[in-house]
Motif scaffolding. Structure first.
Motif, PDB file in Angstrom:
ATOM      1  N   VAL A  79      15.062  -0.653   6.653  1.00 45.21           N
ATOM      2  CA  VAL A  79      13.243  -0.721   5.252  1.00 45.21           C
ATOM      3  C   VAL A  79      12.197  -2.188   5.914  1.00 45.21           C
ATOM      4  O   VAL A  79      12.213  -2.693   6.257  1.00 45.21           O
ATOM      5  CB  VAL A  79      14.154  -1.440   4.185  1.00 45.21           C
ATOM      6  N   TYR A  80      11.461  -1.130   5.959  1.00 44.68           N
ATOM      7  CA  TYR A  80       9.877  -2.017   6.202  1.00 44.68           C
ATOM      8  C   TYR A  80       9.300  -2.108   4.788  1.00 44.68           C
ATOM      9  O   TYR A  80       9.204  -1.213   3.825  1.00 44.68           O
ATOM     10  CB  TYR A  80       9.038  -0.951   7.110  1.00 44.68           C
ATOM     11  N   LEU A  81       8.447  -2.700   4.766  1.00 44.44           N
ATOM     12  CA  LEU A  81       7.509  -2.935   3.080  1.00 44.44           C
ATOM     13  C   LEU A  81       6.484  -2.942   3.843  1.00 44.44           C
ATOM     14  O   LEU A  81       5.829  -3.772   4.596  1.00 44.44           O
ATOM     15  CB  LEU A  81       8.326  -4.029   1.975  1.00 44.44           C
ATOM     16  N   ALA A  82       5.684  -2.509   2.984  1.00 48.99           N
ATOM     17  CA  ALA A  82       3.849  -2.953   2.867  1.00 48.99           C
ATOM     18  C   ALA A  82       3.178  -3.131   1.465  1.00 48.99           C
ATOM     19  O   ALA A  82       3.619  -2.973   0.499  1.00 48.99           O
ATOM     20  CB  ALA A  82       3.293  -1.676   3.705  1.00 48.99           C
ATOM     21  N   HIS A  83       2.388  -3.708   1.530  1.00 54.65           N
ATOM     22  CA  HIS A  83       1.754  -4.325   0.553  1.00 54.65           C
ATOM     23  C   HIS A  83      -0.271  -4.370   0.868  1.00 54.65           C
ATOM     24  O   HIS A  83      -0.456  -4.928   2.148  1.00 54.65           O
ATOM     25  CB  HIS A  83       2.056  -5.620  -0.580  1.00 54.65           C
ATOM     26  N   ALA A  84      -0.964  -3.909   0.278  1.00 54.26           N
ATOM     27  CA  ALA A  84      -2.499  -4.088   0.369  1.00 54.26           C
ATOM     28  C   ALA A  84      -3.175  -5.440  -0.365  1.00 54.26           C
ATOM     29  O   ALA A  84      -3.411  -4.727  -1.491  1.00 54.26           O
ATOM     30  CB  ALA A  84      -3.311  -2.236  -0.133  1.00 54.26           C
ATOM     31  N   GLY A  85      -2.588  -6.368  -0.525  1.00 53.48           N
ATOM     32  CA  GLY A  85      -3.058  -6.980  -1.002  1.00 53.48           C
ATOM     33  C   GLY A  85      -2.230  -7.895  -2.148  1.00 53.48           C
ATOM     34  O   GLY A  85      -2.458  -8.469  -3.162  1.00 53.48           O
ATOM     35  N   VAL A  95      -4.358   2.865   4.415  1.00 52.65           N
ATOM     36  CA  VAL A  95      -3.522   2.955   3.102  1.00 52.65           C
ATOM     37  C   VAL A  95      -4.714   2.205   2.035  1.00 52.65           C
ATOM     38  O   VAL A  95      -4.324   3.187   0.986  1.00 52.65           O
ATOM     39  CB  VAL A  95      -2.242   2.286   3.137  1.00 52.65           C
ATOM     40  N   SER A  96      -4.683   1.153   2.624  1.00 57.44           N
ATOM     41  CA  SER A  96      -6.011   0.512   1.797  1.00 57.44           C
ATOM     42  C   SER A  96      -6.524   1.079   1.319  1.00 57.44           C
ATOM     43  O   SER A  96      -7.045   1.093  -0.088  1.00 57.44           O
ATOM     44  CB  SER A  96      -6.689  -1.105   2.550  1.00 57.44           C
ATOM     45  N   VAL A  97      -7.531   2.606   1.874  1.00 54.65           N
ATOM     46  CA  VAL A  97      -8.878   3.253   1.563  1.00 54.65           C
ATOM     47  C   VAL A  97      -8.296   4.220   0.830  1.00 54.65           C
ATOM     48  O   VAL A  97      -8.885   4.328  -0.002  1.00 54.65           O
ATOM     49  CB  VAL A  97      -9.677   3.796   2.881  1.00 54.65           C
ATOM     50  N   HIS A  98      -7.147   4.578   1.233  1.00 55.02           N
ATOM     51  CA  HIS A  98      -6.573   5.836   0.746  1.00 55.02           C
ATOM     52  C   HIS A  98      -6.113   5.704  -1.019  1.00 55.02           C
ATOM     53  O   HIS A  98      -6.292   6.583  -2.086  1.00 55.02           O
ATOM     54  CB  HIS A  98      -6.069   6.953   1.363  1.00 55.02           C
ATOM     55  N   ALA A  99      -5.497   4.712  -1.057  1.00 53.90           N
ATOM     56  CA  ALA A  99      -4.241   3.938  -2.172  1.00 53.90           C
ATOM     57  C   ALA A  99      -4.786   3.227  -2.847  1.00 53.90           C
ATOM     58  O   ALA A  99      -4.685   3.722  -3.866  1.00 53.90           O
ATOM     59  CB  ALA A  99      -3.525   4.377  -2.148  1.00 53.90           C
ATOM     60  N   GLY A 100      -5.539   2.690  -2.324  1.00 53.83           N
ATOM     61  CA  GLY A 100      -6.104   1.477  -3.162  1.00 53.83           C
ATOM     62  C   GLY A 100      -5.991  -0.030  -3.228  1.00 53.83           C
ATOM     63  O   GLY A 100      -4.456  -0.215  -2.446  1.00 53.83           O
ATOM     64  N   PRO A 101      -6.714  -1.402  -3.128  1.00 55.55           N
ATOM     65  CA  PRO A 101      -5.862  -2.914  -3.513  1.00 55.55           C
ATOM     66  C   PRO A 101      -4.705  -2.363  -4.556  1.00 55.55           C
ATOM     67  O   PRO A 101      -4.895  -1.787  -4.826  1.00 55.55           O
ATOM     68  CB  PRO A 101      -6.627  -3.663  -3.410  1.00 55.55           C
ATOM     69  N   GLY A 102      -3.792  -3.664  -3.906  1.00 52.58           N
ATOM     70  CA  GLY A 102      -2.523  -3.911  -4.668  1.00 52.58           C
ATOM     71  C   GLY A 102      -1.634  -2.659  -4.636  1.00 52.58           C
ATOM     72  O   GLY A 102      -0.468  -2.863  -5.152  1.00 52.58           O
ATOM     73  N   THR A 103      -1.789  -1.574  -3.637  1.00 48.51           N
ATOM     74  CA  THR A 103      -0.705  -0.551  -3.645  1.00 48.51           C
ATOM     75  C   THR A 103      -0.045  -0.496  -3.113  1.00 48.51           C
ATOM     76  O   THR A 103       0.325  -2.539  -2.151  1.00 48.51           O
ATOM     77  CB  THR A 103      -1.494   0.558  -1.916  1.00 48.51           C
ATOM     78  N   VAL A 104       1.552  -0.825  -3.226  1.00 50.11           N
ATOM     79  CA  VAL A 104       3.114  -1.498  -2.142  1.00 50.11           C
ATOM     80  C   VAL A 104       3.517  -0.507  -1.786  1.00 50.11           C
ATOM     81  O   VAL A 104       3.273   0.456  -2.056  1.00 50.11           O
ATOM     82  CB  VAL A 104       3.398  -2.034  -3.114  1.00 50.11           C
ATOM     83  N   ALA A 105       4.822  -0.176  -0.679  1.00 49.61           N
ATOM     84  CA  ALA A 105       5.351   0.628  -0.228  1.00 49.61           C
ATOM     85  C   ALA A 105       6.042  -0.346   0.956  1.00 49.61           C
ATOM     86  O   ALA A 105       6.545  -0.580   0.956  1.00 49.61           O
ATOM     87  CB  ALA A 105       3.963   1.737   1.368  1.00 49.61           C
TER      88      ALA A 105
END
Length: 283
Positions: A231-237, A266-276
């Motif tokens: 597993v890798y996690l990711a986030h936009a801020g 990911v940030s542009v399409h799903a927006g700041p605050g997104t986690v994955a």
């Protein structure tokens, strides 16, 4: 030249949807080529001419951004440079269903006489990283160059991503949802979970609120990987949200390999605050 080079003689290339900075990627033996971020009619090379925090700041200010594929000249220069010191290059990229980078890389690779192998990750960000790492592992295990793509295919098909936006604003801005759905969703705090699989992004369950969304991501992960996964996690801020997701995953007995910036795509399409969360089968 031997038809099957040793793993140490193969260089690895990825595009900047990987989520690492060029310096971080190089420490892991990965050479990055930048995608492009479009703002105000001008293209900026991701992570070179525009930083992730700048992308997030512009989005939060209401600026319109988009992303575009890696420039052919960046790919050509990278391949030529690496082939001076390596026998071959494995170039792994964001899904061809999500970006033109893959097809451009394939065209550029044709000019290097079979010494560059371009692979579709069927994913992005942490999913791309998992596929690249598996390609490296297979070569180190002695898989022949000519058979690498076929050997990688079963692993790639099992990689999954679960993307949870914090708001509907950016999906609406890019035309992914209608204004009415955004209005109703905002009133009810409804959020979609987006599932990344087999190269595409598909609408998954809808949840009421971000907290419920985190719980649903864990549920989807458990559904797809009942025996655990890498597993890798990711986030936009949204480090706090990503850490909460990581804690929930660890309670499932799963080790998180790392936490990545979500990156411009990911940030542009799903927006700041997104986690994955991106997951693949254990080796």
């Amino acid at each position: 030249m031997a038809s099957t080079p040793t793993a140490s003689k193969v260089a690895f290339v990825a595009d900047s949807t990987l989520g690492l900075t060029p310096e971080e990627a190089l420490q892991e033996g990965i050479h990055l080529v930048p995608q492009q971020v479009i703002h105000g009619g001008r293209s900026y090379r991701d992570l070179v001419e525009i930083r992730p925090e700048e992308v997030l700041n512009l989005l939060e200010k209401g600026e319109r951004l988009s992303t575009s594929q890696v420039a052919p000249e960046d790919l050509r220069e990278t391949y030529a440079r690496l082939l001076k010191t390596h026998e071959r290059v494995v170039s792994v990229h964001v899904s061809g269903k999500l970006s033109g980078t893959l097809s451009t890389a394939m065209r550029v690779a044709q000019g290097f006489g079979g010494r560059v192998l371009v692979l579709d990750s069927w994913s992005l960000n942490g999913g791309l990283k998992l596929v690249l790492e598996e390609a490296r592992r297979l070569l180190e295990a002695g898989v022949a160059w000519e058979g690498l793509e076929a050997a990688l295919a079963p692993f790639r098909a099992r990689v999954r991503g679960y993307v949870l936006p914090q708001t509907l604003t950016y999906l609406h801005r890019l035309g992914r949802i209608s204004g009415l759905k955004r209005f109703v969703g905002g009133l009810l705090r409804i959020l979609p979970i987006l599932e990344v699989k087999e190269g595409g992004v598909f609408p998954g369950p809808r949840v009421r609120g971000f907290g419920e969304g985190l719980r649903k991501v864990v549920e989807l992960f458990r559904r797809d990987f009942p025996s655990g996964a890498q597993v890798y996690l990711a986030h936009a801020g949204n480090g706090e949200g990503a850490r909460a997701l990581g804690e929930a995953i660890r309670q499932e007995g799963v080790e998180v390999l790392g936490m990545l910036p979500a990156g411009a795509a990911v940030s542009v399409h799903a927006g700041p605050g997104t986690v994955a969360l991106f997951a693949g089968p254990r080796g």
